[in-house]
Design a protein around this motif. Sequence first.
Motif, PDB file in Angstrom:
ATOM      1  N   SER A  58       0.927  -1.408   0.051  1.00 38.79           N
ATOM      2  CA  SER A  58      -0.078  -0.056  -0.116  1.00 38.79           C
ATOM      3  C   SER A  58       1.024   1.291  -0.115  1.00 38.79           C
ATOM      4  O   SER A  58       0.600   2.397  -0.573  1.00 38.79           O
ATOM      5  CB  SER A  58      -0.975  -0.155   1.342  1.00 38.79           C
ATOM      6  OG  SER A  58      -1.994  -1.139   1.070  1.00 38.79           O
ATOM      7  N   ASN A  59       1.993   1.152   0.477  1.00 38.77           N
ATOM      8  CA  ASN A  59       2.710   2.399   0.695  1.00 38.77           C
ATOM      9  C   ASN A  59       3.371   2.508  -0.648  1.00 38.77           C
ATOM     10  O   ASN A  59       3.793   3.496  -1.257  1.00 38.77           O
ATOM     11  CB  ASN A  59       3.940   1.944   1.793  1.00 38.77           C
ATOM     12  CG  ASN A  59       3.689   2.315   3.231  1.00 38.77           C
ATOM     13  OD1 ASN A  59       2.466   2.773   3.356  1.00 38.77           O
ATOM     14  ND2 ASN A  59       4.277   1.577   4.176  1.00 38.77           N
ATOM     15  N   ASP A  62       1.204   4.434  -2.794  1.00 37.19           N
ATOM     16  CA  ASP A  62       1.196   5.856  -2.456  1.00 37.19           C
ATOM     17  C   ASP A  62       2.551   6.405  -2.914  1.00 37.19           C
ATOM     18  O   ASP A  62       2.313   7.616  -3.667  1.00 37.19           O
ATOM     19  CB  ASP A  62       1.309   6.097  -0.957  1.00 37.19           C
ATOM     20  CG  ASP A  62       0.099   5.695  -0.301  1.00 37.19           C
ATOM     21  OD1 ASP A  62      -1.136   5.651  -0.990  1.00 37.19           O
ATOM     22  OD2 ASP A  62      -0.011   5.602   1.028  1.00 37.19           O
ATOM     23  N   ASN A  67      -4.209   4.445  -7.084  1.00 43.86           N
ATOM     24  CA  ASN A  67      -5.266   4.478  -6.415  1.00 43.86           C
ATOM     25  C   ASN A  67      -5.517   2.736  -6.267  1.00 43.86           C
ATOM     26  O   ASN A  67      -5.569   2.004  -7.182  1.00 43.86           O
ATOM     27  CB  ASN A  67      -6.538   4.992  -6.898  1.00 43.86           C
ATOM     28  CG  ASN A  67      -6.548   6.719  -6.928  1.00 43.86           C
ATOM     29  OD1 ASN A  67      -5.928   7.003  -5.816  1.00 43.86           O
ATOM     30  ND2 ASN A  67      -6.882   6.966  -7.861  1.00 43.86           N
ATOM     31  N   SER A 110       4.964  10.799  -1.806  1.00 47.60           N
ATOM     32  CA  SER A 110       4.195  10.819  -2.684  1.00 47.60           C
ATOM     33  C   SER A 110       4.709  11.298  -3.915  1.00 47.60           C
ATOM     34  O   SER A 110       5.278  12.247  -4.004  1.00 47.60           O
ATOM     35  CB  SER A 110       2.888  11.690  -2.345  1.00 47.60           C
ATOM     36  OG  SER A 110       2.218  10.993  -1.507  1.00 47.60           O
TER      37      SER A 110
END
Length: 272
Positions: A58-59, A62, A67, A110
Amino acid sequence: MQLTPKQLVELHGFNNLTKSLSFNMYDICYTKTKEERDAYLNYIDEQYNAQRLTKTLSNVTDIIGANILNVAKQDYVPQGASVTILVSEGPVDESPVESFEESPGPIPGSVIAQLDKSHITVHTYPESHPDEGISTFRADIDVSTCGEISPLKALHYLIHSFETDVMTIDYRVRGFTRDVNGHKLFIDHEINSIQNYIPDEIQMYYDMIDVNVYQENIFHTKCKLKEFDLDNYLFGYKKDKLTPDEQDIITHKLKSEMDEIFYGKNINNGLM
């Protein structure tokens, strides 16, 4: 033809080049007894279970500006785990110039980019030698994206996320996209080596070898730790519990294991 920050080409439609990063890491341990081996496997299963791996991926999502559409995860019996994340393009107002540069990515941060038809996966493979007391844990992570940014921006974070003795890293750009005049573009950024995406403070700890096929946009780097401390490879005790001869034999076995993984072939270690 390649694109650089000073030579941006207007594309015909969406950038549908596929950029794939394959990151394979190996953690090696000496487990003399069945109890030690079981304890090591239990540690690995806890350290790299599906839930924690999902957080890691998930990181990564990012970092590459995607998404999450769907997550599938599974812990296996007796050991091992898999996670697959399907991701879609993230909103983008402007592509950052630094996305074209060969430089390490964040830990994490990000990076905004356009992505589509993309996925991130991880599979783990704990295993052990039946006689030699060697246990090895391997994790395979694949990040495949379509769009402007390379998944290499997530490499810095991935290296920090795993305890790694040996790494093999592959990067390939596939397919083509077109400019507004219909001219095919088979890569949209400059790249000389995967090593340029690994910070100097990490590179100093590893011996590295490149095998690149530039004309095919295929890049390969493998890394092996330079320094060796036997205490880091014993599970549950320190080397002062061993005799000097035992230390030498175990060190030889561990180093042979790392060399075989690094060079991709069996090596006769001379021990019966």
